[in-house]
Design an enzyme around this catalytic site. Structure first.
Site, mmCIF file in Angstrom:
data_model
loop_
_atom_site.group_PDB
_atom_site.id
_atom_site.type_symbol
_atom_site.label_atom_id
_atom_site.label_comp_id
_atom_site.label_asym_id
_atom_site.label_seq_id
_atom_site.Cartn_x
_atom_site.Cartn_y
_atom_site.Cartn_z
ATOM 1 N N ASN B 387 0.818 -1.200 0.000
ATOM 2 C CA ASN B 387 0.000 0.000 0.000
ATOM 3 C C ASN B 387 0.859 1.260 0.000
ATOM 4 O O ASN B 387 0.956 1.956 -1.005
ATOM 5 C CB ASN B 387 -0.947 -0.028 1.210
ATOM 6 C CG ASN B 387 -1.950 1.104 1.191
ATOM 7 O OD1 ASN B 387 -1.831 2.051 0.432
ATOM 8 N ND2 ASN B 387 -2.963 1.001 2.024
ATOM 9 N N ASP B 388 1.518 1.518 1.111
ATOM 10 C CA ASP B 388 2.251 2.777 1.226
ATOM 11 C C ASP B 388 3.358 2.917 0.181
ATOM 12 O O ASP B 388 3.651 4.027 -0.251
ATOM 13 C CB ASP B 388 2.847 2.897 2.632
ATOM 14 C CG ASP B 388 1.760 2.860 3.691
ATOM 15 O OD1 ASP B 388 0.678 3.424 3.429
ATOM 16 O OD2 ASP B 388 1.967 2.263 4.752
#
Lengths: 102, 462
Positions: B387-388
């Site tokens: 995600n990040d």
């Protein structure tokens, strides 16, 4: 001031080792690829398990009647060994996987 | 005579540590380097026992070998049995054991050095650092394996922690200088150090745990070095300082890879109230879902696919399925490679280890700098549980807590498919606008389950 110089003179060999080792440590892992960060950290983790040598010295020097010292020393030897053996074995397992290719 | 031999052994062990670490920083020699350092360690341990001068009772020898034997069996079995996904927390746990060992040495040796203020100072320093490393590592372990879910922050925790740290210094200085070497003070200091270790790690978010573990790793090295100073034991000194300095550098290198200064890791934190709000306001749009069958068709007709693995892949144990997927696609003439972010997973290199476990070709693992220009020629990017590291906000949104972190520029690809279990925010606790883009499709579900369905759909296409 005199005390500092005295301390330095008394421990000069060890102070030399400390200062030089700092530079060796930095040099040795200067250009490590990101891929190897985890195994390297894990390997370094196993190496500081050398603290177990200190635990063994505690045991060797303790009186057989000093139960507290012996008890704590025993736990220290156990934990230190755990650090050494576990550290090296887990690092080997990580690296084994890199080698398997082809 | 005995004492002379032990020095030669210690010199040999120190050299193996240095060479071992050196070899560990190159993929070709890494495994042998680890074994070399282990050989040196064994020599140092048994040399210490067998070349000791003076009478030692059999009870003590029994206890030493008992401790070593027990530690070997437990350590070996744990390390052999652990799943590869659980490795980061195991490293943390072993590190904590080393710290505890250093702390216990300090607790025992305190009584033997009551007439020597210099030694007392060295003992207290080793004991404090060891204790902090021990309790901090245990907290890091609990965070990584999910026992401790959230960052817990006491009010004004930064000030509180700094005060405790200063308190530790002042208290130990007081003990050394005043010459009040009592049990009560020793255990008081020990308790305070343990408490500091807990409070030091507990406010730090899970995403920063690798850095914390690396830092605590160098702490334990330092604690071992203090032990070496106390005994005039060269191997403890060299091993300890080597790890202390190499570990510190490694910590900084990791911070650099994440573009997070060490100061921010320790004192600032991800996902504070403010930043979460700021991020929450951005990019709420509609998301599009895709099912395994549609995706299978789309993949089948792609020329080039890049897979971005993240911690979700590790949690779901999907590394073998993904290898199967790669194989199937290549059989159909699709070019497949993996784009690895330096801090994907919970530790740098975590993904590489995991994919190597399932026999993925080393050449197919591409590092961020090499792969970023390739995204624009890529038909489809499959993001699995990351995600990040693919959040475009790191480049565009200066208010984002991850602003400035180098990311994989997956948004340049023609299509992006993101596999996640839900729309929950990532580890940094921030929303990802990538999920709301037009070219992005979401594939919800557990990575292993969904990828298995995808593999079956691909097989059914024949």
């Amino acid at each position: 001031m005199n005390e500092i110089i005295e301390f330095f003179t008394q421990h000069k060999d060890m102070i030399f080792i400390v200062v030089l080792m700092v530079f060796v440590g930095v040099e040795v892992i200067g250009k490590v690829p990101a891929v190897l960060h985890t195994p390297l950290m894990s390997g370094a983790n196993a190496i500081h398990g050398v603290v177990v040598v200190g635990a063994i010295i505690v045991m060797l020097n303790s009186e057989p009647t000093n139960y507290i010292a012996m008890g704590l020393g025993f736990i220290a030897v156990f934990l230190g060994t755990l650090n050494v053996v576990g550290g090296f074995v887990v690092t080997d397992r990580m690296l084994e996987m890199f080698k398997k290719k082809k | 005579m005995n004492l002379d031999i032990i020095h030669i052994i210690y010199l040999f062990a120190s050299v193996t540590f240095i060479l071992g670490l050196k070899m560990l920083s190159n993929p070709k020699t890494a495994r042998n380097g680890n074994i070399l350092a282990a050989v040196g360690m064994i020599a140092a341990i048994f040399g210490t026992i067998f070349f000791h001068e003076g009478e030692v009772s059999n009870v003590i020898y029994g206890l030493i070998f008992g401790g070593i034997g027990l530690g070997t069996v437990v350590g070996w079995l744990t390390a052999k049995r652990v799943q590869m996904t659980k490795m980061p927390e195991l490293v943390s746990l072993f590190n904590g054991m080393g710290g505890a060992c250093a702390a216990l040495i300090g607790l025992v040796e305190f009584h033997h050095n009551l007439d020597n203020p210099t030694n007392i100072a060295i003992i207290l320093a080793g004991m404090i650092i060891g204790s902090v490393s021990f309790s901090g590592s245990i907290i890091a372990w609990a965070k990584l394996n999910g026992t401790l879910k959230n960052a817990i922050r006491l009010p004004k925790y930064n000030i509180l922690n700094t005060l405790i740290l200063i308190g530790l210094f002042v208290y130990s200085a007081y003990i050394v200088w005043s010459g009040t070497y009592s049990e009560a003070h020793l255990y008081g200091l020990f308790t305070a150090a343990i408490l500091y270790g807990i409070l030091f790690v507990i406010p730090i978010g899970g995403a920063d745990m690798p850095v914390v573990i690396s830092l605590l790793n160098s702490f334990t090295g330092l604690a071992a070095a203090f032990g070496g100073f106390l005994y005039g034991n060269q191997v403890m000194l060299t091993g300890g300082i080597l790890v202390g300095s190499a570990g510190t550098l490694l910590t900084l290198v990791m911070c650099e890879a994440m573009n997070r200064p060490l100061f921010n890791v320790i004192f600032g934190a991800f996902g504070d109230g403010d930043t979460a709000q700021a991020a929450g306001g951005v990019s709420q749009g509609t998301i599009k879902e895709v099912g395994p069958s549609d995706l299978a068709v789309q993949m089948n007709y792609s020329n080039k696919i890049l897979i971005v693995p993240g911690y979700g892949l590790a949690v779901a144990q999907a590394q073998h399925v993904i290898k199967e997927l790669e194989q199937l696609l290549e059989d159909r003439g699709v070019e497949v490679a993996y784009a690895i972010h330096p801090v994907a997973g919970r530790m740098p290199g975590h993904m590489n280890v995991l994919l190597a476990e399932s026999n993925v070709d080393y050449d197919k693992l591409k590092e961020m700098e090499d792969v970023n220009p390739e995204f624009s020629q890529t038909d489809l990017v499959l993001v699995v549980g990351a995600n990040d590291v693919v959040n475009p906000a790191a480049k565009t949104d200066s208010t984002s807590p991850i602003y400035g972190m180098p990311i994989l520029e997956v948004e340049n690809a023609k299509h992006v498919v993101v596999n996640k279990r839900s729309m929950n925010a990532g580890y940094a606790g921030i929303q990802n606008e990538l999920f709301f883009r037009d070219k992005t499709n979401m594939l919800f579900g557990d990575a292993k389950k969904v990828l298995t369905e995808l593999v079956n759909e691909l097989k059914a296409l024949d």
